[in-house]
Structure formats: C-alpha cells, structure tokens
Design an enzyme around this catalytic site. Structure first.
Site, mmCIF file in Angstrom:
data_model
loop_
_atom_site.group_PDB
_atom_site.id
_atom_site.type_symbol
_atom_site.label_atom_id
_atom_site.label_comp_id
_atom_site.label_asym_id
_atom_site.label_seq_id
_atom_site.Cartn_x
_atom_site.Cartn_y
_atom_site.Cartn_z
ATOM 1 N N PHE A 149 8.600 -41.489 -1.684
ATOM 2 C CA PHE A 149 7.652 -41.423 -0.570
ATOM 3 C C PHE A 149 6.389 -42.241 -0.801
ATOM 4 O O PHE A 149 5.675 -42.564 0.145
ATOM 5 C CB PHE A 149 7.245 -39.948 -0.313
ATOM 6 C CG PHE A 149 6.193 -39.452 -1.268
ATOM 7 C CD1 PHE A 149 4.845 -39.726 -1.038
ATOM 8 C CD2 PHE A 149 6.531 -38.735 -2.413
ATOM 9 C CE1 PHE A 149 3.862 -39.288 -1.923
ATOM 10 C CE2 PHE A 149 5.560 -38.314 -3.296
ATOM 11 C CZ PHE A 149 4.217 -38.595 -3.049
ATOM 12 N N LYS A 173 18.517 -45.867 1.787
ATOM 13 C CA LYS A 173 18.204 -44.455 2.085
ATOM 14 C C LYS A 173 16.716 -44.260 1.801
ATOM 15 O O LYS A 173 16.310 -44.032 0.670
ATOM 16 C CB LYS A 173 19.053 -43.547 1.183
ATOM 17 C CG LYS A 173 19.306 -42.153 1.706
ATOM 18 C CD LYS A 173 18.095 -41.301 1.906
ATOM 19 C CE LYS A 173 17.506 -40.743 0.631
ATOM 20 N NZ LYS A 173 16.216 -40.024 0.889
ATOM 21 N N GLU A 176 12.830 -39.227 2.992
ATOM 22 C CA GLU A 176 12.858 -38.443 4.234
ATOM 23 C C GLU A 176 11.452 -37.969 4.617
ATOM 24 O O GLU A 176 11.240 -37.452 5.709
ATOM 25 C CB GLU A 176 13.829 -37.258 4.102
ATOM 26 C CG GLU A 176 13.399 -36.153 3.142
ATOM 27 C CD GLU A 176 13.731 -36.453 1.677
ATOM 28 O OE1 GLU A 176 13.742 -37.642 1.287
ATOM 29 O OE2 GLU A 176 13.949 -35.494 0.918
ATOM 30 N N SER A 226 11.416 -39.647 -8.915
ATOM 31 C CA SER A 226 11.021 -38.793 -10.045
ATOM 32 C C SER A 226 12.058 -38.854 -11.170
ATOM 33 O O SER A 226 13.219 -39.228 -10.958
ATOM 34 C CB SER A 226 10.862 -37.357 -9.563
ATOM 35 O OG SER A 226 12.103 -36.885 -9.082
ATOM 36 N N CYS A 281 3.048 -44.411 -9.289
ATOM 37 C CA CYS A 281 3.747 -44.313 -10.573
ATOM 38 C C CYS A 281 2.995 -45.084 -11.652
ATOM 39 O O CYS A 281 3.249 -44.904 -12.829
ATOM 40 C CB CYS A 281 5.168 -44.838 -10.457
ATOM 41 S SG CYS A 281 5.206 -46.609 -10.202
ATOM 42 N N GLU A 380 3.884 -35.030 -15.195
ATOM 43 C CA GLU A 380 3.284 -36.003 -14.272
ATOM 44 C C GLU A 380 2.695 -35.185 -13.121
ATOM 45 O O GLU A 380 3.436 -34.542 -12.376
ATOM 46 C CB GLU A 380 4.375 -36.946 -13.742
ATOM 47 C CG GLU A 380 3.843 -38.004 -12.805
ATOM 48 C CD GLU A 380 4.945 -38.876 -12.207
ATOM 49 O OE1 GLU A 380 6.033 -38.356 -11.892
ATOM 50 O OE2 GLU A 380 4.705 -40.087 -12.047
HETATM 51 P P1 NAD Z 1 11.824 -37.858 -5.608
HETATM 52 O O1 NAD Z 1 12.584 -38.034 -6.850
HETATM 53 O O2 NAD Z 1 11.535 -36.473 -5.118
HETATM 54 O O3 NAD Z 1 12.584 -38.581 -4.388
HETATM 55 C C1 NAD Z 1 13.107 -39.885 -4.529
HETATM 56 C C2 NAD Z 1 14.356 -39.997 -3.663
HETATM 57 O O4 NAD Z 1 15.336 -39.086 -4.146
HETATM 58 C C3 NAD Z 1 14.110 -39.672 -2.196
HETATM 59 O O5 NAD Z 1 14.775 -40.625 -1.401
HETATM 60 C C4 NAD Z 1 14.696 -38.278 -2.037
HETATM 61 O O6 NAD Z 1 15.261 -38.069 -0.775
HETATM 62 C C5 NAD Z 1 15.763 -38.200 -3.102
HETATM 63 N N1 NAD Z 1 15.890 -36.845 -3.673
HETATM 64 C C6 NAD Z 1 14.914 -35.900 -3.798
HETATM 65 N N2 NAD Z 1 15.410 -34.805 -4.410
HETATM 66 C C7 NAD Z 1 16.698 -35.052 -4.689
HETATM 67 C C8 NAD Z 1 17.734 -34.305 -5.343
HETATM 68 N N3 NAD Z 1 17.524 -33.080 -5.806
HETATM 69 N N4 NAD Z 1 18.941 -34.889 -5.482
HETATM 70 C C9 NAD Z 1 19.177 -36.135 -5.019
HETATM 71 N N5 NAD Z 1 18.227 -36.879 -4.389
HETATM 72 C C10 NAD Z 1 17.014 -36.355 -4.229
HETATM 73 O O7 NAD Z 1 10.465 -38.703 -5.767
HETATM 74 P P2 NAD Z 1 9.229 -38.763 -4.780
HETATM 75 O O8 NAD Z 1 8.485 -37.470 -4.860
HETATM 76 O O9 NAD Z 1 9.640 -39.259 -3.449
HETATM 77 O O10 NAD Z 1 8.367 -39.927 -5.476
HETATM 78 C C11 NAD Z 1 7.455 -39.699 -6.508
HETATM 79 C C12 NAD Z 1 8.068 -39.980 -7.862
HETATM 80 O O11 NAD Z 1 8.548 -41.309 -7.910
HETATM 81 C C13 NAD Z 1 7.061 -39.892 -9.011
HETATM 82 O O12 NAD Z 1 7.680 -39.272 -10.099
HETATM 83 C C14 NAD Z 1 6.745 -41.341 -9.323
HETATM 84 O O13 NAD Z 1 6.305 -41.591 -10.641
HETATM 85 C C15 NAD Z 1 8.064 -41.969 -9.079
HETATM 86 N N6 NAD Z 1 7.922 -43.395 -8.847
HETATM 87 C C16 NAD Z 1 8.316 -44.249 -9.833
HETATM 88 C C17 NAD Z 1 8.159 -45.600 -9.665
HETATM 89 C C18 NAD Z 1 8.562 -46.568 -10.743
HETATM 90 O O14 NAD Z 1 8.663 -47.747 -10.452
HETATM 91 N N7 NAD Z 1 8.784 -46.119 -11.967
HETATM 92 C C19 NAD Z 1 7.619 -46.096 -8.468
HETATM 93 C C20 NAD Z 1 7.250 -45.186 -7.478
HETATM 94 C C21 NAD Z 1 7.415 -43.833 -7.671
#
Ligand code: NAD
Length: 495
Positions: A149, A173, A176, A226, A281, A380
């Site tokens: 997000f 994808k 959401e 994450s 991140c 984090e």
């Molecule tokens: P998230 O892991 O909750 O969601 C990422 C994606 O995974 C979304 O599209 C979501 O729909 C899907 N998802 C969520 N829960 C899921 C599950 N249980 N099973 C399968 N798919 C699932 O992450 P977020 O909250 O949207 O983003 C923040 C996180 O992203 C932070 O940890 C941040 O550090 C990380 N991030 C990392 C980078 C990088 O380049 N290393 C860049 C941006 C964000």
C-alpha cells in the site's frame, strides 16, 4: 459508489464477486470506493488472456515495445497532478510526496523505453573454427506482480514496465487498500498502446495472492510487502516452480558521527524518520548517535516538534497512517516501548487534526535509551517513530547494524571520507547513503536490499530486473562451406 474494475484481455470489467473491500480516505474514514475480491474464474481468465497474448507479444519488435514506453512516460507526466491527487485521497501521504511516488515510478518507465540497449545478448565469434556462440535473453512468459500500500504508484511501475518491455505479459495485483492510482496508471498504459492481454489486473487479498503463486501458467512472481507475507509468497511460488523475488520489511539505521554537518543531518534525519508518517520501507527508524553526537537529543526533538501533521491534501509535513488498524498497532507498540523502559521523549499518540478528527493520525514520536531487546527495536513499526541508540565508536555502531537481521537501507552522516568508506565496506546492508537519508537507487542501478529484507537474488527494476524477467538461451552455430563437408565422424566432445 465507485467500484474498481479489473483489466482482463484489454477490457476494463466489473467483477462478478460478492465480496467487496472498502477503500477509505485515511484522513476521514469516508469510503471512497470498493475493490473486488476477484474470483478464481476471473483470475484464470486473466492468466489465459496473458498466455494467449504472449505468443505474439514475445515476437513483437523490441523497438515497437520500447516506443510504447516513450508514449507512456509522456502520458504520466501529463497526468501528474491528477495521479497525485488520487494517490493522496486513498493513501494519505502529502500531495508533494505523492508526486514523488509517481515520479520515482516514472523514472523506471523512462528506463524501460531504452529496453533495446538493456536486453542485448552476447556474441563470440570463432569459439572453434567457423563456430560462433551467442546468447539471447528471452522473455519468460506470463509474469505477476503483487504490490504493497505504501507506494501505490512507484512499486507497480517497478514491475510491469520492465516485465512487458522485455517481452513478457503480466498479471498485476495492486494493494487492496489503495488500488485506484494504480488503476489510473494502468489506464494510461493501455492508452499508450499496451496491447490487449499483455497487461491484466486482478484484485483482492490473500486468495488472489495464493492463486497467483499456485497458477501453473505463471512463470515468475515479483512481490513487495511485509516480511511475513513475502516469505509465504517466496515459498509458495517456488514450490510451484516459479522464479520469485520478494522485497520485504526493514529496520533502517542512521549512524551520526560527531563531525557531521549538524543542521543538514538533523533535517535529513527528521524527513526520513517522519516523512510519509514513517510508512516507507527505507524510512530511518533508528538513529545511532556516536560519541559526542549523543548530545544532539534536544535538537532532534525540536526538528520533530516543528513538523505539521494534517490530511495529505493540505500538503503539510506528514499525513495519516493507512488504516485504523495500522494506527492501533503503532500506538500499541509505542505503549510497549514505555513498558519496556525506553524513554518516551516525544509522544505522538492521541493527537487530533482540526477538521479531520476521525483521521488515523499519529504525530512524530521519539524514544531515547532504546536497547536491542525491546519490541520497538525488533519490530518494523511502520509509523512516525524514531528510536535513539548510542555507540562509543563507529565500530560499535557497525556491529549493532550487522546484528540486526534486516538489510534494506542505512545512512551515515559524517565529514570523514575514511569513516564513510569503512562503513560502506563493513556494514551488511544492501543500500547505503552517505550524507543522504533515503538511498533508493535510480533505475540505471537496481533496488538492492539484502539479508532479511529480501528473498531471491535479483532486485526489481534496472539491470537485475532485465535478468529476472528473461532467461538466457545460448546458441552455438557452424555453417559449413563446401570444402568443410569432407569431414569424418567426431566422437569426442571437441568442436
Ligand atoms: P503486506 O505484506 O501486508 O501486503 C503486500 C501485498 O500482499 C498486498 O498486495 C496484500 O494484498 C498481500 N497480502 C497481505 N496479506 C497477505 C497474506 N496473509 N497472504 C497473502 N498475501 C497477502 O504489506 P503492506 O502493509 O501493504 O506494505 C508495507 C510493508 O511492505 C512493510 O513491511 C514495508 O517495509 C514493505 N515494503 C518493502 C519494500 C522494499 O522494497 N523492501 C518497499 C515497500 C514496502
């Protein structure tokens, strides 16, 4: 009420699902749209469309593919204000930061327009007499991207432009929580000439992600999000034989040496710790003050107190967190820090913003005397919370960083070239800033987070993305002239 559409085989279509997820304005809780949990049948339709389109797209001239991205970058520039406004409404970050989000993605689109220079193979003449060997970098097939997000413009643009430019077709994808700016970017990609079936978009949460990981016709998955979800995606996608790359969570440390330029350093630290409400991140969420820099506490606090929190559209310094759940989690972790004995020298809990009383706001928060056993250090936080630690020497600071499992980014602030050089050489973190707080590389390089922040060898965008989205085929060729046809059987391995 706006219902976000899917893109399947070149058509923007409504989902047949009965399950819809609310998209809310994080500054007001107003539901601004609904996004579908795409059905299994619709996911299969999207993959089938991508599979069919791949048969022609992979043979489309590379110059034709490149020209689409020339047009695409112009369209993104033209629509910059509109894109930033959509992004801020659903994500919450300030308008200026939303423009930055779009702009950092735009740079990848510009890079994709030069794909013919990036996807060049190798050629060696006369590896044996009259035998030449050459390698070609061919696209994989249907690839997929799953995005978080916090950068709903930049991160989708890390993925599909490079995948498509290299000759693959794609299933995206988006998060959401804020898919609308991503969809506007997808509309512009279609307007720029991405043919039907080459780019497809499906929506939803875990069910969609798992279906992508399992689908036998998808060859590669790019994930950013994450750590817990990234590990799941990497394992599940790998088990079904896919190539996978996962960029994940972080805990980025700034190291400040006492010889650093104080004013510049403190400004950069505050921007990187609290900007985007800490939801980056590459945010600097820990600062290690070395030696006499340990006395800079009051000035760090003053910088944080000077920041104005408001709805993103008011374009102040930081906006709300993405959701009430994110706000609860951040506030709970701040409570844990207090219980575990860290000194809360600035508390951003419980703030209200006039006119936006329901917003998910947390103000800049600072803990001093943080130790590495505390939850606020180990997790984090992904909010505007800065943990202050101290070290007697640069070596001690480097050891602390290397003990932390994450390896996304770090920054050192110093006037000493020798200290910066030692830091760069010894610290086990993939992206290092020297007097620069958020060292996200431009696309002539690649994003290079490391250790627990990444799974898979190759990073997104840049040179590594060209490798990720292609496979090497090596051809060894001999063309006989008439004379050479008078040979005899050769039963050895020699050419
Ligand atoms: P998230 O892991 O909750 O969601 C990422 C994606 O995974 C979304 O599209 C979501 O729909 C899907 N998802 C969520 N829960 C899921 C599950 N249980 N099973 C399968 N798919 C699932 O992450 P977020 O909250 O949207 O983003 C923040 C996180 O992203 C932070 O940890 C941040 O550090 C990380 N991030 C990392 C980078 C990088 O380049 N290393 C860049 C941006 C964000």
């Amino acid at each position: 009420m706006h219902h976000v559409q899917q893109l399947i085989n070149g058509q923007f279509v409504d989902s047949n699902t009965s399950e819809w997820i609310d998209i809310t304005d994080p500054a007001t809780q107003e539901v601004i749209a609904k996004v579908p949990q795409t059905t299994d049948d619709e996911i299969n339709q999207a993959v089938a469309a991508a599979q069919a389109a791949f048969q022609t797209w992979r043979k489309t001239p590379i110059t034709t593919r490149a020209r689409i991205f020339l047009k695409y970058q112009a369209l993104i520039r033209e629509h910059m204000d509109e894109l930033a406004e959509i992004l801020t409404a659903e994500q919450g970050k300030t308008i200026a930061d939303a423009r930055g989000d779009v702009f950092r993605g735009l740079e990848v689109v510009e890079h994709a327009a030069g794909i013919a220079n990036l996807q060049m193979g190798d050629f060696v003449e006369n590896v044996a007499s009259n035998v030449d060997t050459y390698s070609i970098w061919q696209p994989l097939g249907v690839c997929a991207g799953i995005t978080p997000f916090n950068f709903p413009a930049m991160i989708p643009l890390w993925m599909f432009p490079m995948a498509i430019a290299t000759g693959n077709t794609f299933i995206l994808k988006p998060s959401e929580q804020d898919p609308m700016v991503t969809m506007r970017l997808v509309e512009l990609a279609v307007e720029a000439g991405v043919p039907e079936g080459v780019l497809n978009v499906v929506h939803g949460g875990k069910p969609t992600v798992d279906a992508i990981c399992d689908h036998p016709d998808i060859k590669a998955v790019s994930f950013v999000g994450s750590t817990a979800v990234g590990k799941h995606v990497y394992e599940r996608a790998s088990q079904s034989g896919k190539r996978a790359q996962c960029m994940m969570g972080a805990k980025n440390h700034a190291v400040i040496l006492p010889d650093a330029n104080k004013e510049q350093t403190l400004n950069q630290l505050a921007g990187a710790a609290f900007g985007a409400a800490g939801q980056r991140c590459m945010a600097l969420s820990v600062v290690v003050l070395v030696g006499a820099a340990g006395d800079w506490i009051d000035e760090i606090k003053a910088k944080a107190e000077g920041l104005v929190v408001s709805a993103g559209k008011n374009d102040k310094d930081l906006g709300p967190l993405i959701s009430p759940a994110a706000k609860d989690r951040v506030e709970r972790l701040i409570g844990t820090g207090v219980e575990e004995g860290a000194s809360l020298i600035l508390d951003g809990r419980g703030i209200t913003v006039e006119g936006f009383e329901k917003g998910n706001f947390v103000g800049p928060t600072i803990f001093d005397n943080v130790t590495s056993e505390m939850q606020i250090y180990q997790q984090e936080i992904f909010g505007p919370v800065l943990c202050i630690m101290r070290a007697d020497s640069l070596d001690e600071a480097i050891a602390l960083l290397n003990d932390n499992p994450n390896g996304n980014g770090t920054a050192i602030f110093t006037q000493s070239g020798a200290a910066a050089h030692r830091f760069q050489q010894d610290v086990q973190v993939g992206q290092i800033g020297i007097n620069l707080p958020i060292p996200v590389p431009l696309p002539m390089f690649s994003f290079s987070g490391s250790r627990a922040s990444k799974l898979g060898d190759l990073g997104p965008y840049g040179k590594q993305a060209v490798q990720f989205y292609t496979q090497t085929k090596t051809v060894t060729a001999r063309w006989f002239d008439d004379e050479a046809s008078r040979g005899k059987v050769n039963t050895t391995i020699s050419m």
